[in-house]
Design an enzyme around this catalytic site. Sequence first.
Site, short mmCIF file in Angstrom:
data_model
loop_
_atom_site.label_atom_id
_atom_site.label_comp_id
_atom_site.label_asym_id
_atom_site.label_seq_id
_atom_site.Cartn_x
_atom_site.Cartn_y
_atom_site.Cartn_z
N LYS A 109 5.43 21.86 -10.51
CA LYS A 109 6.87 21.84 -10.89
C LYS A 109 7.24 22.17 -12.50
O LYS A 109 6.36 21.34 -13.28
CB LYS A 109 7.29 20.28 -10.74
CG LYS A 109 8.58 20.00 -10.99
CD LYS A 109 8.67 18.21 -10.71
CE LYS A 109 10.22 18.20 -11.36
NZ LYS A 109 10.47 16.40 -11.15
N VAL A 139 9.26 7.75 0.59
CA VAL A 139 10.00 9.14 -0.18
C VAL A 139 9.16 8.95 -1.58
O VAL A 139 8.17 8.14 -1.73
CB VAL A 139 11.44 8.93 -0.57
CG1 VAL A 139 12.16 9.35 0.73
CG2 VAL A 139 11.68 7.48 -0.92
N PRO A 191 13.80 21.78 -18.26
CA PRO A 191 12.36 21.99 -18.04
C PRO A 191 11.34 21.32 -18.73
O PRO A 191 11.84 20.46 -19.51
CB PRO A 191 12.33 23.72 -18.70
CG PRO A 191 13.39 23.23 -19.98
CD PRO A 191 14.31 22.40 -19.64
N THR A 242 11.68 9.69 -12.17
CA THR A 242 10.80 8.75 -13.06
C THR A 242 10.12 7.66 -12.42
O THR A 242 9.02 6.95 -13.34
CB THR A 242 12.10 8.16 -14.11
OG1 THR A 242 12.98 7.87 -13.16
CG2 THR A 242 12.25 9.27 -15.04
N ILE A 245 7.58 7.05 -10.57
CA ILE A 245 6.17 7.10 -10.42
C ILE A 245 5.43 7.01 -11.73
O ILE A 245 4.48 6.50 -12.25
CB ILE A 245 5.35 8.49 -9.57
CG1 ILE A 245 5.89 8.49 -8.07
CG2 ILE A 245 4.14 8.62 -9.96
CD1 ILE A 245 5.77 9.63 -7.36
N SER A 297 0.79 -3.34 5.22
CA SER A 297 1.48 -3.69 6.59
C SER A 297 1.90 -2.28 7.28
O SER A 297 2.80 -1.85 6.86
CB SER A 297 2.35 -4.89 6.83
OG SER A 297 3.08 -4.49 8.02
N GLY A 319 1.05 -1.34 -0.02
CA GLY A 319 0.01 0.20 -0.01
C GLY A 319 0.93 1.40 -0.01
O GLY A 319 0.50 2.26 0.73
C1 FAD Z 1 15.58 7.68 -2.13
C2 FAD Z 1 14.53 7.62 -3.11
C3 FAD Z 1 14.00 8.75 -3.87
C4 FAD Z 1 12.87 8.68 -4.53
N1 FAD Z 1 12.39 9.68 -4.89
C5 FAD Z 1 11.42 9.90 -6.06
C6 FAD Z 1 10.71 10.90 -6.79
O1 FAD Z 1 11.22 11.94 -6.25
N2 FAD Z 1 9.92 10.58 -7.66
C7 FAD Z 1 9.45 9.61 -8.14
O2 FAD Z 1 8.61 9.25 -8.91
N3 FAD Z 1 9.90 8.29 -7.28
C8 FAD Z 1 10.59 8.64 -6.30
N4 FAD Z 1 11.21 7.29 -5.71
C9 FAD Z 1 10.65 6.01 -5.91
C10 FAD Z 1 9.27 6.13 -5.09
O3 FAD Z 1 9.41 6.20 -3.68
C11 FAD Z 1 8.62 4.68 -5.38
O4 FAD Z 1 8.59 4.62 -6.77
C12 FAD Z 1 7.21 4.72 -4.96
O5 FAD Z 1 7.47 5.19 -3.52
C13 FAD Z 1 6.47 3.54 -4.78
O6 FAD Z 1 6.98 2.49 -3.98
P1 FAD Z 1 6.22 1.16 -3.85
O7 FAD Z 1 4.84 1.66 -3.36
O8 FAD Z 1 6.93 0.38 -4.91
O9 FAD Z 1 6.97 0.61 -2.47
P2 FAD Z 1 6.85 0.78 -0.89
O10 FAD Z 1 6.54 2.51 -0.57
O11 FAD Z 1 7.76 0.39 -0.06
O12 FAD Z 1 5.53 0.16 -0.52
C14 FAD Z 1 5.90 -1.19 -0.24
C15 FAD Z 1 4.43 -1.60 0.62
O13 FAD Z 1 4.40 -3.01 0.61
C16 FAD Z 1 3.85 -3.44 1.87
N5 FAD Z 1 4.48 -4.55 2.30
C17 FAD Z 1 5.85 -5.24 1.98
N6 FAD Z 1 6.08 -6.33 2.48
C18 FAD Z 1 4.87 -6.86 3.16
C19 FAD Z 1 4.56 -8.10 3.79
N7 FAD Z 1 5.40 -8.91 4.10
N8 FAD Z 1 2.99 -7.99 4.01
C20 FAD Z 1 2.30 -6.89 4.06
N9 FAD Z 1 2.45 -5.54 3.33
C21 FAD Z 1 3.97 -5.64 2.69
C22 FAD Z 1 4.20 -2.28 2.68
O14 FAD Z 1 3.78 -2.18 3.97
C23 FAD Z 1 3.92 -0.98 1.87
O15 FAD Z 1 2.76 -0.70 1.96
C24 FAD Z 1 12.28 7.43 -4.75
C25 FAD Z 1 12.72 6.48 -4.02
C26 FAD Z 1 13.88 6.36 -3.38
C27 FAD Z 1 14.26 5.20 -2.70
#
Ligand code: FAD
Lengths: 516, 470
Positions: A94, A63, A112, A360, A362, A55, A28
């Site tokens: 932005k 982030v 830009p 990139t 998102i 979770s 999530g």
């Molecule tokens: C340093 C950094 C900076 C970034 N900056 C940017 C930016 O400026 N622009 C941009 O587009 N992207 C950016 N990103 C990427 C961006 O943060 C991610 O693409 C975005 O947040 C998506 O993450 P996610 O949902 O895939 O993973 P997460 O946010 O890690 O979510 C994982 C989910 O899975 C759940 N989960 C995991 N294991 C379990 C389990 N065993 N049981 C139940 N639930 C579980 C967690 O609870 C959580 O809800 C950045 C990433 C990093 C690391």
Amino acid sequence: MAITGNPSATRQPEADRGPVSSVVIVGGGTAGWMTAAALSHRLAGLPVSITLIESEEIGTVGVGEATVPHIRFFNARLGIDEADFMRKTSATFKLGIEFRNWGRKGDSYIHPFGAFGEEIDGVAFHHHWARFHRAGGRDPIEAFSVPVLAARQDRFAHPAEDPDAVLSTYSYAYQFDAGRYAAYLRAYAEARGVRRIEGRIIDVMQDGHGGAIEGVRLDNGAQIAGELFVDCSGFRGLLIEQALGTGYTDWSHWLPCNRAVAVPCQRAGELSPYTRATALDAGWAWRIPLQHRTGNGHVYCSSHISDDDAAAALLAQLDGPAQAEPRFLRFLTGKRNRQWNRNVVAIGLSAGFLEPLESTSIHLIQLGIGHLLDLWPARDFDPLLAREYNRLMDLEYERVRDFLILHYHATERDDTPFWNYVRTMAVPDSLAQRIAAFRERGIVVNYRDGMFLDASWIAVYMGQGVVPQAGDPRGQAVGDASLFLRLAEMRDEYARLAATLPRQASFIERIGANAH
Amino acid sequence: MPIERVAIIGGGLCGWLAASMLARKVPDVQIIVLSAQGEERGLGIANGGEVLLPQDIETVAATGWRGGDLLKHCSASFVLGTAMSGWRGDGMPAFVPFGEIGAPLGPVPFHQLVAVARARGHAVNIANYALGALCAQSGRFAPPRGDDASVLATLAFGLTVDTGRLRDLLRADARRQGVTEAGMWTGGADREGTTITALHTAAGDGVDTDLIVDASGADSPLAGAFEGWAQWFPFDRAITALRPARSVPPLYTDLAALADGWQAFVPLAGGVAETVVSGSAQGPDVQSFRTGRQRRAWEGNLVRIGAAAAQHDPCAGLQLHLALADAARLVALFPANRDCRAEALEYDRQWRETSDCAFDYTALRLARNGAAGPVWDALRATDLPERTQYRHDLYAGTGRVVLHDGEVFETPGWVAQFEATGILPQRADALANALPTQAITAHLGKVREAMLAGLGRLPPHATLLAEMHA
Ligand SMILES: Cc1cc2nc3c(=O)[nH]c(=O)nc-3n(C[C@H](O)[C@H](O)[C@H](O)COP(=O)(O)OP(=O)(O)OC[C@H]3O[C@@H](n4cnc5c(N)ncnc54)[C@H](O)[C@@H]3O)c2cc1C
């Protein structure tokens, strides 16, 4: 008649040919809730259940706040109102990204969301500007970009609707609070029937022969079954990697940064409509201004700097007091070998990671969701759909990768071992050829579906000192004197127009997008 | 050192196309055209009539050539697509229109709706939902205006041209722009390393040059490493004829599969160009040809365009299109100076990409169809390159169209060709399949109505022609 059909196709029971009737989204974070929202919208009225498991104990990566303009199409398709969304996510506009200290220490340029200048006699503007520059012209290329000029003065307004107006020649994205965006989409998705389950997945049930995922078990003992699983579990890739062992392609020899430390701070000064990426000794720092705070982080390479030093370097350059303890993150740049494997589609950090230098991630989430919907499977999961999905995603990941590598490689910096490494490393052939084509003749090598258009490549090339040594000979049809005159007129016009835009803060106020 | 002199080998349509375009677009170069053996085959097989695709009309305009001149001096006629017969196993004829086919229902593409409707027992002929096909059938047409937002905007038209007359027109144009001629090329050249510095002429005085454009067809003495395509394009003989015709030209080209090849008719104002391509024709009028392409189009300071670079089986009617695309690409990448490695690399990348896409389109037409006869059976049993086969499999399996960077046709063009060759998706999009039949049939009905209403607003083609030639 021997018409070649699909040789592998045999008659399937009718039930297997129907669309999947249950989707389980694991995770999530931004990826999970974007997927849930888009699916709940597109699949509305169909006999399919959508369940999302997350979770709180594990939490999200926390982030990911800067975006690219495509996000607007995502929001628009869901029918999201801009002002409402901005209020609830504390978002800002932005216009691009400012890169400091990349080509050389002391440099600054803005990439830009918009083109530079205008074509003259059918020849792209950058050829004319390069010629002007070679002849000693002083105005930087950013003097010919309304969004850059506006960004430098913290101004913003929506682009004009009249396509002939100079003020229509830019686009824009948002900077928002990622947690609030996920919450916003959660409300949207839940209102459309997505069932959210809180709990930690401790076990994954797989089909004996194919290895397809049949269900997951939570720490409270509950079992959740499903037909299609979208793995949005973040870096760990709970299903795609831990269960299916899909494998990962490591690109860290080209993009060696592997850690980040993030910290929000209090806002100070004017509200900037751009993200800043400042190159440091062994990586770079981001600064993302939101309405209620400024997000900061330092992306670095652990073999060149310690965590403590990385955090110290970040804290030393905050605009205002830090609002939390620094948070450390680890990653490996690359991508999953197959982002769609069996009945699992990995979206988000579970699919791969490309550092946030051009915001990139998102967008790649959005792209994955779009392709998944275009290639929506039936219950028998035709492998052709996965193959096409993987082909499309691989292409995009590789193209974004090349664009990111360009930022590190096109540099004169030789002040640290990190910069010496990236400056001299061998880059992918696809990129080496692109750089040479631009340097030698101003050719912008581009692709049909690439996420970054010509203007983006030009911005980074020019901003980092890759200036064409020769131009399009067709541009020579314009004489020097008349070219200089045309450029001077253009520059004055752009400056005048940029100054007519309001400050971003007052524009946000005006459209009722104020978070307070 | 800038490029000052360009020598174009081949005074056929391909050569003069490049000459006129370069003269109009690249300032300060001196252009010389040399005649060459086989120059009339610069585009591929020599043919009385060729087709400009809708996107080519934009290139024509951007070059500064006037569409009106083509209509007046080149017996040009409007075409809205190709009628294909004999290509489907069920014997049904089909129409491959330029332009759009139908309209999507929300996010669901039209051809997916069609697949679902058919699976549920409704017979759907896509030609009934494409304005181009309806116009072609009923002989009504006027070119859409650029600002038209109605259903008429789904229409796209190409132009047929008399190749001999177009050559003459472009030659006159090029000469007006200062292009000169140097007589017959002997096939000889002076070289310094890999650079060609001069071409030998029959008159004896060589032509010094900085850049050579070879537009003299596939048999050029300057040909290099070659990749043959005979396994996929086995037909190697062509007979062509240009015949007068007095009736109003039809709004389409015609392509029929024969037992051992195919036959095409390209309508012109006042005539028709006919081509028969096969593997067996004999006789004095037969042109034999070899399909395939050069490993590189641009080598050193030699740029091969048209058939000198790649010769496809011409059943998809792309000869003029591909040569025009080559010339336009050369203009866009015209070298800034004599060291043109960067331009050559990028030119080749784009050329190969386009040539791959044209190959795929042609190969799927020829080798994955339902035409009857042992020749076709053998072709269907041939393995295609993986990329080409994948396009087929993805469409045949799922109804999805693969699109690459250098595509000549977009989704509708691919769908129409698959339909015309009898390749129909086995499965529709699962989400399209979730739509109630009622919603789909209602949508099809609405689209058809809109198309017919659009058709009713167009004049008979004969009226348009009478006005234009008045
Ligand atoms: C340093 C950094 C900076 C970034 N900056 C940017 C930016 O400026 N622009 C941009 O587009 N992207 C950016 N990103 C990427 C961006 O943060 C991610 O693409 C975005 O947040 C998506 O993450 P996610 O949902 O895939 O993973 P997460 O946010 O890690 O979510 C994982 C989910 O899975 C759940 N989960 C995991 N294991 C379990 C389990 N065993 N049981 C139940 N639930 C579980 C967690 O609870 C959580 O809800 C950045 C990433 C990093 C690391």
